[in-house]
Design a protein around this motif. Sequence first.
Motif, PDB file in Angstrom:
ATOM      1  N   GLN A  10       0.831  -1.205   0.000  1.00  0.00           N
ATOM      2  CA  GLN A  10       0.000   0.000   0.000  1.00  0.00           C
ATOM      3  C   GLN A  10       0.862   1.249   0.000  1.00  0.00           C
ATOM      4  OE1 GLN A  10      -3.324  -0.059  -0.421  1.00  0.00           O
ATOM      5  NE2 GLN A  10      -3.076   2.132  -0.764  1.00  0.00           N
ATOM      6  N   ASP A  14       0.584   4.145  -2.711  1.00  0.00           N
ATOM      7  CA  ASP A  14       0.343   5.528  -2.300  1.00  0.00           C
ATOM      8  C   ASP A  14       1.428   6.469  -2.827  1.00  0.00           C
ATOM      9  OD1 ASP A  14      -2.002   4.837  -0.993  1.00  0.00           O
ATOM     10  OD2 ASP A  14      -1.044   4.673   0.979  1.00  0.00           O
ATOM     11  N   ARG A  34      -8.152  10.585   3.211  1.00  0.00           N
ATOM     12  CA  ARG A  34      -8.113   9.125   3.328  1.00  0.00           C
ATOM     13  C   ARG A  34      -9.140   8.613   4.329  1.00  0.00           C
ATOM     14  NH1 ARG A  34      -1.568   8.107   2.796  1.00  0.00           N
ATOM     15  NH2 ARG A  34      -1.505   8.474   0.539  1.00  0.00           N
ATOM     16  N   SER A  79      -3.534   2.671   4.185  1.00  0.00           N
ATOM     17  CA  SER A  79      -2.923   3.984   3.953  1.00  0.00           C
ATOM     18  C   SER A  79      -2.908   4.819   5.230  1.00  0.00           C
ATOM     19  CB  SER A  79      -3.687   4.758   2.867  1.00  0.00           C
ATOM     20  OG  SER A  79      -3.500   4.183   1.616  1.00  0.00           O
TER      21      SER A  79
END
Length: 166
Positions: A10, A14, A34, A79
């Motif tokens: 992730q 990102d 987010r 995230s």
Amino acid sequence: MILSEMFENQEKLDKYIMSNVEEEITLEELYSNRILAAMVELAEVSNASRCFKYWSKKESEPKERVLDELADVMHFILSIGNMIAKDIIEEYNFNPVCSYSDTVNQLINLNRICAWLQAIKDLDLYVNVMENFLGLVILMGFEFKDLEIAYYKKQEVNYQRQRENY
């Protein structure tokens, strides 16, 4: 399910996404975005599963669709975890928590905890979000392996979308 690898993957996604963002965004804005994205995806899980639609006789969307939405939630929860405590979160031992015995209240609870997490960046609150999300996965009748496969499948879609200027 190997969460440490998912956190790492992730983080790579990102970074790739952020390398394509043209406008300035502060870390505070990114964090709030987010959190809201996770909440929106939780709403999409609710809608796809139709768990709250007591007035309707239509069945849930196919399990694959619900699982795809759960994978979207997972992306944002990972995230957020990377933003809160990247150095220690990968090694944390998460245990699924079913705070409620039904998906409607579990989903409401997850949204409530996400809202708190936006206001108070706290590792314990984050752990609560992840563990209640994993509990939701169980309540919805999925195995963690199902979620992991859906996550990586959706990750490829997300990379493709970035390449296509989604």
